[in-house]
Motif scaffolding. Structure first.
Motif, mmCIF file in Angstrom:
data_model
loop_
_atom_site.group_PDB
_atom_site.id
_atom_site.type_symbol
_atom_site.label_atom_id
_atom_site.label_comp_id
_atom_site.label_asym_id
_atom_site.label_seq_id
_atom_site.Cartn_x
_atom_site.Cartn_y
_atom_site.Cartn_z
ATOM 1 N N HIS A 95 0.837 -1.200 0.000
ATOM 2 C CA HIS A 95 0.000 0.000 0.000
ATOM 3 C C HIS A 95 0.875 1.255 0.000
ATOM 4 C CE1 HIS A 95 -2.676 -3.104 1.657
ATOM 5 N NE2 HIS A 95 -3.686 -2.378 1.202
ATOM 6 N N PHE A 96 0.323 2.348 -0.527
ATOM 7 C CA PHE A 96 1.018 3.634 -0.491
ATOM 8 C C PHE A 96 -0.001 4.766 -0.577
ATOM 9 C CE2 PHE A 96 0.990 2.074 -4.872
ATOM 10 C CZ PHE A 96 0.444 3.138 -5.590
ATOM 11 N N HIS A 97 0.399 5.930 -0.114
ATOM 12 C CA HIS A 97 -0.441 7.123 -0.245
ATOM 13 C C HIS A 97 -0.428 7.567 -1.703
ATOM 14 C CE1 HIS A 97 -1.361 8.010 3.968
ATOM 15 N NE2 HIS A 97 -0.168 7.509 4.252
ATOM 16 N N ALA A 98 -1.614 7.678 -2.302
ATOM 17 C CA ALA A 98 -1.725 7.887 -3.753
ATOM 18 C C ALA A 98 -1.594 9.336 -4.171
ATOM 19 C CB ALA A 98 -3.061 7.333 -4.253
ATOM 20 N N GLY A 99 -1.712 10.286 -3.256
ATOM 21 C CA GLY A 99 -1.602 11.687 -3.630
ATOM 22 C C GLY A 99 -2.665 12.096 -4.634
ATOM 23 N N SER A 100 -2.270 12.888 -5.608
ATOM 24 C CA SER A 100 -3.223 13.459 -6.562
ATOM 25 C C SER A 100 -3.783 12.460 -7.563
ATOM 26 C CB SER A 100 -2.579 14.629 -7.306
ATOM 27 O OG SER A 100 -2.489 15.751 -6.467
ATOM 28 N N MET A 280 -6.320 9.283 -0.585
ATOM 29 C CA MET A 280 -6.569 7.868 -0.810
ATOM 30 C C MET A 280 -5.287 7.060 -0.626
ATOM 31 S SD MET A 280 -9.216 7.926 -4.065
ATOM 32 C CE MET A 280 -9.561 6.162 -3.868
ATOM 33 N N ILE A 281 -5.463 5.796 -0.262
ATOM 34 C CA ILE A 281 -4.382 4.815 -0.167
ATOM 35 C C ILE A 281 -4.720 3.686 -1.125
ATOM 36 C CG2 ILE A 281 -3.313 3.085 1.335
ATOM 37 C CD1 ILE A 281 -3.836 4.999 3.686
ATOM 38 N N TRP A 350 -1.971 8.197 -21.084
ATOM 39 C CA TRP A 350 -2.909 8.968 -20.290
ATOM 40 C C TRP A 350 -2.830 8.474 -18.857
ATOM 41 C CZ3 TRP A 350 -5.778 12.997 -22.124
ATOM 42 C CH2 TRP A 350 -5.884 13.124 -23.513
ATOM 43 N N GLY A 351 -2.872 9.393 -17.893
ATOM 44 C CA GLY A 351 -2.829 8.961 -16.507
ATOM 45 C C GLY A 351 -2.633 10.125 -15.572
ATOM 46 N N LYS A 352 -1.986 9.855 -14.450
ATOM 47 C CA LYS A 352 -1.843 10.882 -13.418
ATOM 48 C C LYS A 352 -0.688 10.541 -12.502
ATOM 49 C CE LYS A 352 -3.309 14.634 -11.445
ATOM 50 N NZ LYS A 352 -1.974 14.816 -10.868
ATOM 51 N N THR A 353 0.052 11.577 -12.103
ATOM 52 C CA THR A 353 1.029 11.433 -11.039
ATOM 53 C C THR A 353 0.377 11.814 -9.718
ATOM 54 O OG1 THR A 353 1.822 13.685 -11.431
ATOM 55 C CG2 THR A 353 3.021 11.889 -12.513
ATOM 56 N N GLY A 354 1.044 11.515 -8.621
ATOM 57 C CA GLY A 354 0.524 11.882 -7.314
ATOM 58 C C GLY A 354 1.628 11.901 -6.280
ATOM 59 N N HIS A 355 1.579 12.905 -5.402
ATOM 60 C CA HIS A 355 2.603 13.046 -4.364
ATOM 61 C C HIS A 355 1.952 13.239 -3.005
ATOM 62 C CE1 HIS A 355 4.745 14.106 -8.063
ATOM 63 N NE2 HIS A 355 5.865 13.852 -7.430
ATOM 64 N N ASP A 356 2.503 12.602 -2.026
ATOM 65 C CA ASP A 356 2.203 12.854 -0.622
ATOM 66 C C ASP A 356 3.538 12.854 0.113
ATOM 67 O OD1 ASP A 356 -0.567 13.270 -0.123
ATOM 68 O OD2 ASP A 356 -0.975 11.165 -0.511
ATOM 69 N N ASP A 357 3.529 13.255 1.385
ATOM 70 C CA ASP A 357 4.787 13.290 2.140
ATOM 71 C C ASP A 357 5.472 11.930 2.069
ATOM 72 O OD1 ASP A 357 4.222 15.871 2.847
ATOM 73 O OD2 ASP A 357 3.533 15.391 4.870
ATOM 74 N N GLY A 358 6.638 11.880 1.424
ATOM 75 C CA GLY A 358 7.401 10.646 1.334
ATOM 76 C C GLY A 358 7.050 9.756 0.163
ATOM 77 N N TYR A 359 6.142 10.177 -0.719
ATOM 78 C CA TYR A 359 5.691 9.325 -1.826
ATOM 79 C C TYR A 359 5.638 10.099 -3.141
ATOM 80 C CZ TYR A 359 4.078 6.190 1.882
ATOM 81 O OH TYR A 359 4.014 5.358 2.985
ATOM 82 N N ALA A 360 6.088 9.451 -4.215
ATOM 83 C CA ALA A 360 5.952 9.975 -5.575
ATOM 84 C C ALA A 360 5.443 8.826 -6.440
ATOM 85 C CB ALA A 360 7.287 10.485 -6.103
ATOM 86 N N ASN A 361 4.261 8.996 -7.040
ATOM 87 C CA ASN A 361 3.580 7.887 -7.707
ATOM 88 C C ASN A 361 3.148 8.257 -9.117
ATOM 89 O OD1 ASN A 361 3.334 6.868 -4.889
ATOM 90 N ND2 ASN A 361 1.711 8.402 -4.747
#
Length: 403
Positions: A95-100, A280-281, A350-361
């Motif tokens: 699991h990971f924090h999905a960010g945006s 979201m996670i 097509w898609g999306k990136t997402g960032h949260d503290d400590g995560y780049a997805n």
């Protein structure tokens, strides 16, 4: 998606590249060919050795580890690295924090409500939520909220930047949608921000519009964002490893540990963190399933699905200018929620990136699903504008034929 005090330019750069894959001159070719091209571009068969080599963390990456999932029709490759801080192998479906990335889930709900006749994409925020926006803002349509042409300021615009130690110390902070919206539009300690441009005339990466869209979802349905995403997407697709944690900071096991490097050079585990109601996670498998189902039309009718891939144009039928960063080579490359980027072989991701503290997805696929990929990197730095080197290596490995 977090921290909320991320500067607009930082978010724009971070999310308008495939975490490092800038569109470059391909944006012009994409504009000429159009977003709805159904041409299929062949990719070489997956090369496990090249993929395994690509994901291995290097000293210059500024990362503690990564998990990756890559698929082609009839093929699937999954991989992960060792967590440099714990010395243990990261589970391939952690699991990971999905960010945006949550913006795509949110946009899907908005489009479903539009298909049901409960939201009119051409109606305005001011109509649905009178008084939410200060009078300095011209009418903004719901479509403009989700295709990044609202001209709204970004979340916490004008707020002094936090130090890395402050960000780490404040990582458990949780803010409601109203706190974020009003704290941005009507801050008590600084001048109120105004519009960046007239709605619909330009494109700029923006997160405030999606907080407003989430509030609209809750107002229209009478349910929380969590309930709507769960009932409309997570449960129908059996995404039982994906959740909307709201104010619960705990991570489900197993999980990719996110770290941030403090001012003393120490890696601090920031896996448990706060955020807002739209955080979201998820896992690589669940995001792969979600994006595949979305592109196959399992969640949206054809009319609403086309909104995902419709790049905004001006009155002359030309793509609007992209502003506020180096994203998209100055030409619009976002549809509703989704970002596009053209690959060297002519295929469009097509898609999306997402960032949260400590995560780049990131999660990306061609519209015909001839290639798809999901990755999460345990990101040691605070600079969300910095490219994620793994994404470029991953793309090169995808384009490398097996020996």
């Amino acid at each position: 998606m977090k921290p909320l005090a991320c500067r607009a330019a930082t978010l724009a750069l971070a999310c308008a590249s495939l975490a490092g894959l800038t569109v470059g001159s391909g944006a012009q070719a994409f504009a000429a060919s159009g977003p709805n091209s159904s041409a299929t571009t062949a990719f070489p068969a997956l090369n496990p050795a090249a993929l395994e080599a690509a994901i291995q963390t290097r000293p210059s990456d500024g990362a503690a580890g990564a998990i990756v999932r890559v698929g082609e029709p009839g093929q699937l490759w999954r991989g992960s690295t060792v967590d440099s801080q714990t010395g243990r192998k990261i589970p391939e479906n952690a699991h990971f924090h999905a960010g945006s990335i949550s913006k795509v889930f949110e946009t899907t709900v908005i489009l479903q409500l539009a298909a049901e006749g409960r939201i009119d994409l051409d109606q305005t925020v001011q109509y649905y939520m009178p008084g939410l926006l200060p009078d300095t803002f011209a009418p903004i349509t719901i479509r403009e909220l989700v295709n990044y042409t609202s001209g709204l300021p970004n979340v916490d615009e004008g707020k002094p930047a936090e130090s890395v130690d402050e960000t780490i110390a404040n990582r458990y902070t949780y803010r409601t949608l109203d706190e974020i919206i009003q704290g941005t539009l009507r801050p008590a300690d600084r001048p109120w921000p105004g519009p960046h441009f007239a709605p619909g005339t330009k494109q700029e990466y923006n997160s405030l519009g999606f907080r407003i869209a989430a509030k609209l979802i809750e107002q229209i349905t009478g349910n929380s964002f969590k309930e709507e995403v769960t009932n409309r997407i997570l449960e129908p697709l059996h995404l039982d490893q994906t959740s909307v944690p709201e104010d619960d900071p705990k991570m489900p096991h197993p999980y990719l540990h996110g770290y941030m490097t403090d001012s003393q050079g120490r890696a601090v585990d920031t896996s448990e963190q706060g955020g807002d109601p739209s955080n979201m996670i998820s896992t690589p498998a669940d995001l792969d399933h979600f994006l595949s189902a979305l592109f196959k039309g399992r969640l949206l009718s054809a009319t609403e699905q086309n909104e995902l891939f419709a790049l905004p144009k001006d009155n002359e039928g030309k793509l609007v200018q992209f502003v506020g960063g180096t994203s998209c080579n100055k030409v619009a490359c976002f549809g509703a929620g989704l970002m596009s980027t053209r690959l060297p072989n002519g295929a469009v991701l097509w898609g999306k990136t997402g960032h949260d503290d400590g995560y780049a997805n990131g999660m990306f696929a061609t519209r015909d699903l001839s290639i798809r990929a999901v990755y999460s990197v345990s990101n040691l730095g605070q600079d969300f504008a910095a490219p994620t080197p793994l994404s470029n290596r991953l793309l090169a490995a995808v384009m490398t034929p097996a020996a």
